[in-house]
Every structure is written in structure tokens, then in C-alpha cells.
Enzyme design. Structure first.
Site, PDB file in Angstrom:
ATOM      1  N   SER A 120       0.808  -1.211   0.000  1.00  0.00           N
ATOM      2  CA  SER A 120       0.000   0.000   0.000  1.00  0.00           C
ATOM      3  C   SER A 120       0.845   1.266   0.000  1.00  0.00           C
ATOM      4  CB  SER A 120      -0.955  -0.003   1.199  1.00  0.00           C
ATOM      5  OG  SER A 120      -0.239   0.181   2.392  1.00  0.00           O
ATOM      6  N   LYS A 158      -0.297   4.660   6.575  1.00  0.00           N
ATOM      7  CA  LYS A 158      -0.706   5.570   5.498  1.00  0.00           C
ATOM      8  C   LYS A 158      -0.171   6.976   5.763  1.00  0.00           C
ATOM      9  CE  LYS A 158      -3.568   2.807   3.162  1.00  0.00           C
ATOM     10  NZ  LYS A 158      -3.076   1.608   3.873  1.00  0.00           N
TER      11      LYS A 158
END
Lengths: 200, 200
Positions: A120, A158
DNA sequence: CCCTTATGTTCTATGTGTGTTCTATTATAG
DNA sequence: CTATAATAGAACACACATAGAACATAAGGG
């Protein structure tokens, strides 16, 4: 602190290391004498006292089987808490594990290490299998890469953007989309401060 | 402080370096005499005293097996040789610098550290500014990322492919093209074994 | 609770391995 | 020749190690 041990002291220390990993209880002085080929526990006691003074053995104040090694913590080591994969809880590792982390890659605050699973953040150069160093704190500045806990259960790595009334978590993977949450859904677990990768 | 050593002193020093990396305990003077073909430990002692005065050996105040080389080396540290940018010589750093490198990121062979300049390996997750750990060797297997020296002058970090009669260096950047050389143009300086990045 | 046993602690005495110091002698270079 | 380096060897001093006895304390059983 690691002052030079005499040959015998080193031998005793080595034996204790060996013994400690095999048996649950430390040996008695007599057992030690036997194992080391000595016939006087008085002599042995003196040697052990030297190890105590050197800070390698816990002081044994009249305790039975009190010859325990001090496990000196490596100041350059940090705990590896587990794996972090987008959208899953942090998967803890069974036995407590540590890894050396260069000072450059950590901060003065408490830090820990996670291992990355998934792609990710691949476009920021964080690949599957990388070790990442996380500084433990609950606030982050916009643009920092954080370990965020969503709804108290799922952890993810993130880039964070905090706006009034919402929190956006940006992956670094063009095949994935930013995720939006209300601020009370997201709790910051830590901020990325370092990264390491093994190639061999 | 580093006054010139006499021939014998140099010889003794070399032997101690050698010995120290092989044995846990320093030798006794008698052992040293034996190894060096001397028959008088008194003579040897005088030589060693000279090394102590030169600051190369720890003062051995009556200690047994006290002939230890002075070493302030951090065993977890590796030298940082400089910057590597595609197509330029490795740019050396002025003063000798070192950086801690976790054992996990290095190998048993000699290693050193470079700092990356440029984006030529960005798609393999190696970014501008990263520290990379290089194992020093002259051969590589196909697919390994190597530090290659082109025409004896320009160093570059690329994934290597060795074919009969040619060597292809693959960047990890879709805006750049693989480069082809004849094998005698390319000399391998080392192989990538670890990578570290700082985020703070 | 006391006694016994196991075990840790302290002490003295002793031997020897090993570093230290000295003196004298021999190379080696300028 | 003179100065420096290197060596041998003896004499010495002390660190290290050991044994053994005596004592102190903890643990467990009757």
C-alpha cells in the site's frame, strides 16, 4: 562497563549462559563446582562475586540458586511488535523479538519496529517485508506517514491528512484510493521515522 | 602520537591484530615469545611497553593476559564511503564517517555504506538520500543489485544481467533505459545487501 | 517450633602462572 | 665509533586461582 574478565571468569560466564538457556533454575554452587572441575565452592564464590562486581551477574544475597546472569539490554535494539498490513490488526509475533536500529533511524522518544505486509505504500519506497521504525505518539503533522488504528481494531500504514471534521489516509499506490474517516474513528499509534530493508 | 614503529614493534602489532580476531583472550607474554620466536619475555615486554607509549596497546598494569590492542571501534558500525549517483564517480566524504548498521542488514563479509543520489532505482524502492549497505565483492549473480564501475571511473547502482559477451545494467526507473557494456568495461565493486532510510 | 539438611558466605593459607625490572650482550645503521 | 634497536636471562612481585574449614542462612519435615 564490559571490563576484561579473567580466563576463569569468562569460562564461568560462558557456562552460565549455556546453562541458563537449557535449564529453568540456576545451578547451585556445588553443581557449578562439579561442572567446572572445582572442589571448593569458596573459590567459586569468589569468582562469581567478581562477575557480580562486573555487572554481569545479579547479586545473590544468600538466595538459593541465586546465580543468575543479568541480561544486559542492547541499547541499540528496539522491540519488533509484529506485522502491519493495511486493514488488519497488527499481528503480534509470538515470542518477544528485538532488532538493532541505528541511532540515525530512531528518535529520542520511545520507538518500536513493525514489519510491513503488502504494497500500500510502495510508491513511497516502502515494500513488502520492510522493517519500519515507528515513534510512539498520538499526534501527527499532515503529510507524515503514520500507523493509524481504525475503529479501534484495524491498523494501517498511510500518509495522513487531517482536515476539520475528517481525516484522510493516503496510500502510496495508484491502484488504491484514499480513505476518509471522521476524526473519532482514527487514533494515531505512531509516526514513521525510519525504514530498513534486507536484500540477502 | 603515532610515532614511527620499529620493525619489531610493527611485527608485534600485526601479530596482535591477527590474534585478537581469532582468540577470545589476549596471549600471555610467554605465548607471544613463542609465537614470535623470542626466548626472553623481558625483551618482549620492553617492546610492548613501546606500543603502549605509542597509544596502540592498552596499558597492562600487572594484569594477566593484559596485552590488548586499543580499539574504539563500534562493532555495529560501518564506514560511510560517500555518495553514489548514477554515472558519476563515488563522491567521497571528507572526514571519515561511520554509521551503525544492524546485523540483519549486513553480511559476514566486509561491508560498507553509501548514500544514494538520484532516482535511478526508485521503482525498486531505493530513493534519493537512502543509505545502502554494500557487501564488498567482485562477482555477482544475475538479478542482484550491484555497485558497478564503468570504464574505471563512473560508479553506478543498477541491477545486473551478465550475458556471454555483454553486461546489461538495468535501472529501476521507467524513464531510463538499460545500459549495455562489454564485460571488460564493467567491474563490480560490491553487492547491495541492505538499505536504510530516515524520515525525520 | 526445633532440628536437619542444603546451600551460600567468609576466612586463611598456599601455589604458580605471568607481568615487571634489571643487567649484560649482540646486532645494525649512520 | 657511537647510538639505537633488539635480545637473553635472572630475579622479583604480584594477580589469579585453588582448597579447605568454619560459619550463616534458607527451606522443609517432623
Amino acid at each position: 562497563m564490559n571490563r576484561s574478565l579473567t580466563r576463569r571468569q569468562q569460562e564461568i560466564y560462558d557456562f552460565l549462559s549455556q546453562h541458563g538457556s537449557e535449564f529453568e533454575h540456576p545451578p547451585t554452587l556445588d553443581e557449578l563446582c562439579n561442572a567446572l572441575g572445582l572442589s571448593s565452592k569458596g573459590s567459586l564464590h569468589k569468582q562469581i562475586q567478581a562477575l557480580v562486581d562486573a555487572g554481569l551477574v545479579e547479586p545473590m544475597n544468600n538466595q538459593r540458586r541465586g546465580v543468575r546472569l543479568i541480561q544486559e539490554e542492547d541499547h541499540t535494539a528496539l522491540p519488533v511488535l509484529g506485522y502491519i498490513a493495511a486493514g488488519h490488526p497488527i499481528e503480534a509475533i509470538e515470542q518477544r523479538e528485538t532488532i538493532q536500529v541505528p541511532e540515525l533511524l530512531r528518535t529520542a522518544r520511545p520507538c518500536y519496529v513493525l514489519q510491513v505486509r503488502g504494497d500500500s505504500m510502495i510508491e513511497d519506497g516502502i515494500l513488502d517485508g520492510d522493517h519500519i521504525v515507528i515513534e510512539q505518539r498520538e499526534q501527527a503533522r499532515n503529510g507524515e506517514i503514520v500507523v493509524a488504528l481504525i475503529d479501534g481494531s484495524d491498523a494501517t500504514l498511510k500518509r495522513i491528512e487531517q482536515r476539520p471534521g475528517e481525516v484522510i489516509l493516503h496510500p502510496a499506490n495508484s491502484q488504491m484510493s484514499p480513505m476518509r474517516f471522521s476524526p473519532d474513528q482514527v487514533s494515531i499509534q505512531g509516526v514513521l521515522v525510519g525504514q530498513m530493508r534486507v536484500y540477502h
